[in-house]
Motif scaffolding. Structure first.
Motif, PDB file in Angstrom:
ATOM      1  N   PRO A  40       0.806  -1.230   0.000  1.00  0.00           N
ATOM      2  CA  PRO A  40       0.000   0.000   0.000  1.00  0.00           C
ATOM      3  C   PRO A  40       0.835   1.274   0.000  1.00  0.00           C
ATOM      4  CG  PRO A  40      -0.909  -1.594   1.554  1.00  0.00           C
ATOM      5  CD  PRO A  40       0.397  -2.157   1.088  1.00  0.00           C
ATOM      6  N   SER A  41       2.066   1.188   0.524  1.00  0.00           N
ATOM      7  CA  SER A  41       2.955   2.354   0.596  1.00  0.00           C
ATOM      8  C   SER A  41       3.538   2.735  -0.760  1.00  0.00           C
ATOM      9  CB  SER A  41       4.110   2.058   1.552  1.00  0.00           C
ATOM     10  OG  SER A  41       4.930   1.017   1.019  1.00  0.00           O
ATOM     11  N   CYS A  75       0.092   4.565  -8.459  1.00  0.00           N
ATOM     12  CA  CYS A  75      -0.202   3.166  -8.757  1.00  0.00           C
ATOM     13  C   CYS A  75       1.012   2.456  -9.332  1.00  0.00           C
ATOM     14  CB  CYS A  75      -1.381   3.050  -9.724  1.00  0.00           C
ATOM     15  SG  CYS A  75      -1.090   3.807 -11.338  1.00  0.00           S
ATOM     16  N   PHE A  76       1.018   1.141  -9.160  1.00  0.00           N
ATOM     17  CA  PHE A  76       1.918   0.253  -9.879  1.00  0.00           C
ATOM     18  C   PHE A  76       1.291  -0.017 -11.246  1.00  0.00           C
ATOM     19  CE2 PHE A  76       2.427  -0.653  -5.402  1.00  0.00           C
ATOM     20  CZ  PHE A  76       3.762  -0.975  -5.218  1.00  0.00           C
ATOM     21  N   LEU A 126      -3.596   0.270  -7.444  1.00  0.00           N
ATOM     22  CA  LEU A 126      -3.621   1.514  -6.678  1.00  0.00           C
ATOM     23  C   LEU A 126      -2.945   1.318  -5.331  1.00  0.00           C
ATOM     24  CD1 LEU A 126      -7.308   2.672  -7.322  1.00  0.00           C
ATOM     25  CD2 LEU A 126      -5.265   3.108  -8.708  1.00  0.00           C
ATOM     26  N   THR A 127      -2.207   2.324  -4.881  1.00  0.00           N
ATOM     27  CA  THR A 127      -1.629   2.307  -3.541  1.00  0.00           C
ATOM     28  C   THR A 127      -2.642   2.857  -2.545  1.00  0.00           C
ATOM     29  OG1 THR A 127      -0.669   4.509  -3.787  1.00  0.00           O
ATOM     30  CG2 THR A 127       0.673   2.657  -4.520  1.00  0.00           C
ATOM     31  N   GLY A 128      -2.256   2.863  -1.280  1.00  0.00           N
ATOM     32  CA  GLY A 128      -3.148   3.379  -0.244  1.00  0.00           C
ATOM     33  C   GLY A 128      -3.842   2.262   0.505  1.00  0.00           C
ATOM     34  N   ALA A 129      -4.570   2.641   1.545  1.00  0.00           N
ATOM     35  CA  ALA A 129      -5.221   1.662   2.421  1.00  0.00           C
ATOM     36  C   ALA A 129      -6.240   0.818   1.683  1.00  0.00           C
ATOM     37  CB  ALA A 129      -5.876   2.382   3.604  1.00  0.00           C
ATOM     38  N   GLN A 151      -6.353  -0.647  -1.522  1.00  0.00           N
ATOM     39  CA  GLN A 151      -5.729  -1.039  -2.781  1.00  0.00           C
ATOM     40  C   GLN A 151      -6.769  -1.655  -3.710  1.00  0.00           C
ATOM     41  OE1 GLN A 151      -2.183  -3.273  -1.109  1.00  0.00           O
ATOM     42  NE2 GLN A 151      -1.247  -2.360  -2.916  1.00  0.00           N
ATOM     43  N   ALA A 152      -6.575  -1.466  -4.987  1.00  0.00           N
ATOM     44  CA  ALA A 152      -7.461  -2.040  -5.993  1.00  0.00           C
ATOM     45  C   ALA A 152      -6.661  -2.331  -7.239  1.00  0.00           C
ATOM     46  CB  ALA A 152      -8.619  -1.100  -6.304  1.00  0.00           C
ATOM     47  N   VAL A 153      -7.059  -3.358  -7.967  1.00  0.00           N
ATOM     48  CA  VAL A 153      -6.429  -3.720  -9.237  1.00  0.00           C
ATOM     49  C   VAL A 153      -7.421  -3.434 -10.347  1.00  0.00           C
ATOM     50  CG1 VAL A 153      -5.306  -5.544 -10.544  1.00  0.00           C
ATOM     51  CG2 VAL A 153      -5.135  -5.527  -8.048  1.00  0.00           C
ATOM     52  N   LEU A 154      -7.028  -2.590 -11.296  1.00  0.00           N
ATOM     53  CA  LEU A 154      -7.905  -2.167 -12.381  1.00  0.00           C
ATOM     54  C   LEU A 154      -7.220  -2.381 -13.718  1.00  0.00           C
ATOM     55  CD1 LEU A 154      -8.863   1.327 -10.906  1.00  0.00           C
ATOM     56  CD2 LEU A 154     -10.204  -0.766 -10.686  1.00  0.00           C
ATOM     57  N   PRO A 155      -8.001  -2.643 -14.777  1.00  0.00           N
ATOM     58  CA  PRO A 155      -7.382  -2.607 -16.111  1.00  0.00           C
ATOM     59  C   PRO A 155      -6.798  -1.221 -16.334  1.00  0.00           C
ATOM     60  CG  PRO A 155      -9.611  -3.513 -16.208  1.00  0.00           C
ATOM     61  CD  PRO A 155      -9.442  -2.940 -14.842  1.00  0.00           C
TER      62      PRO A 155
END
Length: 218
Positions: A17-18, A166-167, A205-208, A210-214
């Motif tokens: 998340p960091s 984001c990664f 996405l980073t942060g508390a 987190q989510a994975v998106l296309p």
């Protein structure tokens, strides 16, 4: 907090998340674009003044990750300092803090475009580093090898009207978000980023929350 794990080129990795990347099997922690000394560099060059707390904030976040994970190897993926003089301008307290974090670890400084010269700090100073199926460098190369991990672009996704670091990951490369405070970012739609990633790329996405998106939808 739920742990997010992804499979990348045969390695099981945790995008934290960091904004740090953790490779448990290798006990390896990777961070990109610390940009330590940005406030000092802007003041030195007559730019806008930033609150002089970015070094402490960035080192504090890095300290938290190291305390939680106890890595044996730490890779800083370039632009660790905002420019060459910024590395020489760290306060004694910040130098001691960094030395404590580095103690007993294989600490690898990858050269960046902001800090290409050898640093006057301990650790290894490399242009790139290869371990197993993964290769670590500052800037992604269009013809780079499968398993390439880089930084430089500070990618951000716009979600619900808010830009979030984001990664980015596809089948052959990963780009990390900037770990440093006050680093800004580049939208995923920028041609410099979009031209590097394959159509199956995802944004993490980073942060508390987190989510994975296309990537195309982020």
């Amino acid at each position: 907090m739920n742990k997010l794990t992804i499979s990348f080129c045969g390695a099981s990795l945790e995008p934290r998340p960091s904004g740090a990347l953790w490779w448990p099997e290798a006990r390896l922690l990777c961070v990109a674009d610390l940009h330590l000394g940005k406030a000092e560099r802007m003041a030195r060059r007559g730019g806008g003044l930033l609150p002089p707390y970015e070094c402490a904030e960035t080192l504090g976040r890095l300290d938290t990750e190291i305390e939680a994970l106890s890595p044996e190897v730490v890779i800083c993926l370039g632009d660790s300092f905002d420019d060459g003089p910024a590395a020489e301008s760290l306060s004694e307290a910040h130098c001691l803090w960094l030395a404590r974090l580095m103690a007993g670890r294989d600490w690898i400084w990858i050269a960046g475009n902001h800090d290409p010269a050898p640093l006057s700090l301990s650790g290894r100073h490399l242009g790139e580093f290869v371990l197993g199926p993964l290769s670590f460098r500052h800037i992604a190369q269009a013809d780079g090898p499968t398993g390439e991990i880089s930084g430089h672009f500070h990618p951000k996704a716009r979600v619900g009207g808010v830009r979030r670091p984001c990664f980015l990951v596809d089948r052959r490369r990963m780009i990390l978000p900037a770990f440093g405070a006050y680093t800004g970012g580049m939208d995923l739609s920028a041609p410099e980023i979009a031209g590097l990633m394959q159509s199956n790329a995802r944004a993490i996405l980073t942060g508390a929350t987190q989510a994975v998106l296309p990537m195309i939808a982020a």
